[in-house]
Structures are given as structure tokens and as C-alpha cells.
Design an enzyme around this catalytic site. Structure first.
Site, PDB file in Angstrom:
ATOM      1  N   CYS A  27      31.406  37.680  23.853  1.00 24.16           N
ATOM      2  CA  CYS A  27      31.975  38.759  23.030  1.00 24.16           C
ATOM      3  C   CYS A  27      33.304  39.261  23.603  1.00 24.16           C
ATOM      4  O   CYS A  27      34.303  39.399  22.889  1.00 24.16           O
ATOM      5  CB  CYS A  27      30.982  39.907  22.935  1.00 24.16           C
ATOM      6  N   HIS A  34      31.709  47.540  23.749  1.00 22.14           N
ATOM      7  CA  HIS A  34      32.532  47.501  24.966  1.00 22.14           C
ATOM      8  C   HIS A  34      33.892  48.130  24.646  1.00 22.14           C
ATOM      9  O   HIS A  34      34.309  48.167  23.492  1.00 22.14           O
ATOM     10  CB  HIS A  34      32.836  46.066  25.396  1.00 22.14           C
TER      11      HIS A  34
HETATM   12  P1  NAD Z   1      18.360  37.721  22.530  1.00 24.96           P
HETATM   13  O1  NAD Z   1      17.429  37.843  23.676  1.00 24.96           O
HETATM   14  O2  NAD Z   1      18.588  38.880  21.636  1.00 24.96           O
HETATM   15  O3  NAD Z   1      17.884  36.516  21.593  1.00 24.96           O
HETATM   16  C1  NAD Z   1      17.489  35.280  22.111  1.00 24.96           C
HETATM   17  C2  NAD Z   1      16.407  34.698  21.221  1.00 24.96           C
HETATM   18  O4  NAD Z   1      16.044  33.410  21.690  1.00 24.96           O
HETATM   19  C3  NAD Z   1      15.119  35.526  21.210  1.00 24.96           C
HETATM   20  O5  NAD Z   1      14.642  35.571  19.881  1.00 24.96           O
HETATM   21  C4  NAD Z   1      14.168  34.710  22.083  1.00 24.96           C
HETATM   22  O6  NAD Z   1      12.822  34.903  21.692  1.00 24.96           O
HETATM   23  C5  NAD Z   1      14.621  33.316  21.767  1.00 24.96           C
HETATM   24  N1  NAD Z   1      14.285  32.316  22.773  1.00 24.96           N
HETATM   25  C6  NAD Z   1      14.006  32.482  24.095  1.00 24.96           C
HETATM   26  N2  NAD Z   1      13.763  31.288  24.665  1.00 24.96           N
HETATM   27  C7  NAD Z   1      13.900  30.351  23.700  1.00 24.96           C
HETATM   28  C8  NAD Z   1      13.767  28.950  23.662  1.00 24.96           C
HETATM   29  N3  NAD Z   1      13.442  28.252  24.749  1.00 24.96           N
HETATM   30  N4  NAD Z   1      13.953  28.312  22.487  1.00 24.96           N
HETATM   31  C9  NAD Z   1      14.281  29.009  21.365  1.00 24.96           C
HETATM   32  N5  NAD Z   1      14.420  30.353  21.341  1.00 24.96           N
HETATM   33  C10 NAD Z   1      14.221  31.013  22.497  1.00 24.96           C
HETATM   34  O7  NAD Z   1      19.731  37.185  23.130  1.00 24.96           O
HETATM   35  P2  NAD Z   1      21.189  37.351  22.512  1.00 24.96           P
HETATM   36  O8  NAD Z   1      21.725  38.677  22.911  1.00 24.96           O
HETATM   37  O9  NAD Z   1      21.170  36.975  21.079  1.00 24.96           O
HETATM   38  O10 NAD Z   1      21.987  36.282  23.369  1.00 24.96           O
HETATM   39  C11 NAD Z   1      21.975  34.900  23.049  1.00 24.96           C
HETATM   40  C12 NAD Z   1      23.191  34.249  23.675  1.00 24.96           C
HETATM   41  O11 NAD Z   1      24.359  34.850  23.119  1.00 24.96           O
HETATM   42  C13 NAD Z   1      23.341  34.392  25.184  1.00 24.96           C
HETATM   43  O12 NAD Z   1      24.002  33.253  25.703  1.00 24.96           O
HETATM   44  C14 NAD Z   1      24.246  35.595  25.326  1.00 24.96           C
HETATM   45  O13 NAD Z   1      24.936  35.624  26.545  1.00 24.96           O
HETATM   46  C15 NAD Z   1      25.182  35.362  24.160  1.00 24.96           C
HETATM   47  N6  NAD Z   1      25.866  36.560  23.676  1.00 24.96           N
HETATM   48  C16 NAD Z   1      25.197  37.736  23.567  1.00 24.96           C
HETATM   49  C17 NAD Z   1      25.888  38.861  23.153  1.00 24.96           C
HETATM   50  C18 NAD Z   1      25.214  40.202  23.065  1.00 24.96           C
HETATM   51  O14 NAD Z   1      25.861  41.195  23.306  1.00 24.96           O
HETATM   52  N7  NAD Z   1      23.953  40.300  22.707  1.00 24.96           N
HETATM   53  C19 NAD Z   1      27.234  38.773  22.814  1.00 24.96           C
HETATM   54  C20 NAD Z   1      27.880  37.524  22.868  1.00 24.96           C
HETATM   55  C21 NAD Z   1      27.169  36.419  23.325  1.00 24.96           C
END
Ligand code: NAD
Length: 335
Positions: free
Chosen positions: A140, A220
């Protein structure tokens, strides 16, 4: 139609699924989750086929009364592209699965850059990801910085960028994160990982970043200083940034004094989940001192990478050029 599977249906995955569904040239094959919860219940209610990500735990969905369409392997096999939106580090573990089915995959910013052939920002380096098999959509914060630095580099040249990132402690749903009552230099050592991450998009850019974490969940905030290679006026810079579709220059008359009101504005606009897909940049903060530019911008961590994932899908399928993809995505989402 490009058939897209989404593996990991959390904060990012559920937003990407909805954004893909809104595109004229894409369809969602299904979404995969590890375990039943409210998001799994909503995925099915929204009409997405739900696949179990872990075979041993698949029966948990039936026990919770949630219907599944099969296992994640079947989702990957049917998809032209998979968007992996699993927690940091899991995407790298899933790479083998995508390779097994020869399905191009997008990873998220929580993965190390070396998980993919290329790191991606639509405004920064769309063409680098054309026809790539493994693409990482940067985080992000890196997305927000790339969108800002791309036009500044093109128009004025950038001698050096210095950015202090005041980061939210956790997303609204992340009840275990913090700090609750503190201000953390995070990381304490310099530079924070953000600068090197921006270099995955602009390798030759001179950038230093410092990070903090504060007790906030909404967005942020970046305090930005960019030493330019020329001396435009603040009005020139403002005009340039107003021309960028994924930078929202907050007009002074809106009286938006922080991230709370900016999020409130997004809700008033009827944005899904109150999402702010664009950088929220305060017009009034744009200041020039000699060739030094200063400004503040806010980044909605839960949603700014969503349109970027949509564009990355078009890049790996080589189905549109960058400008056309950005325009198509924007118009479908209402950016
Ligand atoms: P999150 O925890 O909200 O969602 C992750 C999802 O994946 C959950 O539903 C979880 O149950 C599922 N999961 C866990 N293990 C799994 C597996 N082995 N197979 C399939 N699904 C599985 O996480 P998020 O915040 O959406 O983050 C996901 C990615 O995006 C990360 O790399 C994070 O760094 C990145 N990201 C997050 C944000 C943020 O602010 N939330 C912003 C930009 C990028």
C-alpha cells in the site's frame, strides 16, 4: 473474458474479487479460504464459488453450513490468472501450486520481492509485467509513493526523495495489532523497508524513508520532501498532480482535516466499504522551497492496491496497454 481466481479472501482478497467482478473483461472463477468465518459466509452470499485452501480443513466449511465448490487446486486449474492475497509469506509457499498448473500469479506486497519476476505499479512500470508469470503488486505505501513519484520524475526529474511514513498500527479488523497507546519508531533503524521497495519500481531513484507506527487504523500518512531537478511553482506541481487519476487532490474548501473526514467523504460518495482507492493528497500542503517540494498524503492501506491488482491481471495476460487498462479499471470502479 479473463478468468480470475482469488486465493486468500481477507482484507485485500475480498476487495480484489469485487473489483474484478466489476470489470468488463474479467470474471471471478471463485475464491479460496482456509477456514469458515464471516468473510466466507459473505463470499458465498455474494455469489462467489468458495474453494477450500487446505484439504485437511475442508470439512470445517460443511460443519459451519457453508457450501464449497472444491479444493483450491481446482480453482487454480480453471483460472487464467490467480491473485494470491494470503497473509505475508504464504504467497511464496503457494508459488509451487501455481507453477504446477502453469497459471500466472499475482502476489501482494507482504511477500519478498524475489517471489516474483517483477514488482508492479500500474503508473510506474506496467510494461515490465507484460506476459510475466509471477508478479508482485507492491505494498500500500509503495503503491502510494510510486503514484506520486512517477509524474514528478517524468515532469521535473527527482534528485532525492525523503519520506516519513506515519503508519496505522493495524487495519480496523486486526484486533491483535498495536500500539494501543504509544508512538513507535518502526523500524528503528534506517532506512525503513519502504525506500528499497520503491526501488523495485524505480531502480535508479534516490530515496530515503523513515517509518513510525501509531495507534490508528484508518489510513497511513506520508510526510513527503522531494528535491526536484528543476524549480516549478507549487501551482505547477498541484496542476500536475491534479491530472493524475489515482491521486485525489483534496480541495481546501472540502474542509477535510485528516484521515477520519477523508474516510467519511468516501462513505458519503457511496464507495464500497468506504474505500479510498486514490492517494489522498492535501492540495494546500503542496509547497516549494527552491527546488524542494513538500506535501502530505494519506494512503488507504486496505484498498489502494486493489485497482493495481486489476491492472496487473491485464499486464500478465497482455490484454491491454497500461493507459487503457488504468482507464478501464478506473471507469469500472468509479475512480
Ligand atoms: P488478511 O489476513 O486480511 O487476509 C488473508 C486471507 O488469506 C484470510 O482470509 C486467510 O484466512 C486466508 N489464508 C490464510 N492462509 C491461507 C492459505 N494458505 N491459502 C489461502 N488462504 C489463506 O490479510 P490481508 O491484509 O488481506 O493481506 C494479504 C496480503 O496483502 C499480504 O501480503 C499483505 O502484506 C498485503 N497487503 C495488505 C494490506 C493491508 O493493509 N491489509 C495492504 C497492502 C498489501
Amino acid at each position: 473474458m479473463i478468468r480470475v481466481g482469488i486465493n486468500g479472501y481477507g482484507t485485500i482478497g475480498k476487495r480484489v474479487a469485487d473489483a474484478v467482478r466489476d470489470q468488463p473483461d474479467m470474471e471471478v472463477v471463485g475464491v479460496a479460504k482456509t477456514r469458515p468465518n464471516f468473510e466466507a459466509e459473505r463470499a458465498v452470499a455474494r455469489g462467489y464459488d468458495l474453494y477450500a485452501a487446505i484439504e485437511d480443513r475442508a470439512s470445517q466449511f460443511a460443519d459451519a453450513g457453508i457450501e464449497t465448490a472444491g479444493l483450491v487446486d481446482e480453482l487454480v486449474a480453471q483460472s487464467d490468472v490467480v491473485v494470491d492475497a494470503t497473509p505475508s509469506g504464504i504467497g511464496a509457499q503457494n508459488k509451487e501450486l501455481y507453477e504446477e498448473y502453469d497459471t500466472p500469479a499475482l502476489y501482494q506486497g507482504g511477500e519478498d520481492a524475489d517471489v516474483a519476476d517483477v514488482s508492479f505499479n500500474a503508473r510506474g512500470n506496467f510494461d515490465d509485467a507484460r506476459n510475466a508469470d509471477h508478479v508482485r503488486v507492491v505494498s500500500c505505501n509503495t503503491t502510494g509513493l510510486s503514484r506520486l513519484l512517477a509524474p514528478l520524475r517524468e515532469e521535473y526529474g527527482v534528485e532525492k526523495a525523503r519520506v516519513t511514513l506515519v503508519r496505522r498500527g493495524g487495519d480496523p479488523g486486526q484486533t491483535s495489532r498495536g500500539p494501543i497507546d504509544d508512538i513507535l519508531p518502526n523500524p528503528i533503524t534506517l532506512p525503513s523497508h519502504h525506500g528499497p521497495d520503491v526501488n523495485t519500481i524505480f531502480p535508479d531513484l534516490d530515496i530515503d524513508t523513515l517509518g513510525l507506527k501509531v495507534p490508528a487504523t484508518l489510513m497511513h500518512m506520508h510526510s513527503v520532501n522531494v528535491t526536484l531537478e528543476s524549480e516549478p511553482s507549487a501551482d505547477d506541481v498541484r496542476d500536475l498532480l491534479e491530472g493524475e487519476s489515482r491521486i485525489f487532490c483534496i480541495p481546501p474548501e472540502f474542509d477535510i482535516d485528516g484521515t477520519g473526514k477523508l474516510k467519511e467523504y468516501a462513505k458519503d460518495l457511496g464507495r464500497p466499504r468506504g474505500d479510498v482507492w486514490e492517494n489522498g493528497l492535501w492540495s494546500e500542503s503542496v509547497t516549494m522551497e527552491g527546488n524542494d517540494l513538500y506535501l502530505f498524503q494519506a494512503i488507504h492501506q486496505e484498498s489502494d492496491v486493489v485497482p493495481e491488482n486489476v491492472d496487473a491481471i491485464r499486464a500478465v495476460t497482455d490484454s491491454m496497454d497500461g493507459a487503457e487498462s488504468i482507464e478501464t479499471t478506473n471507469s469500472a470502479l468509479g475512480i
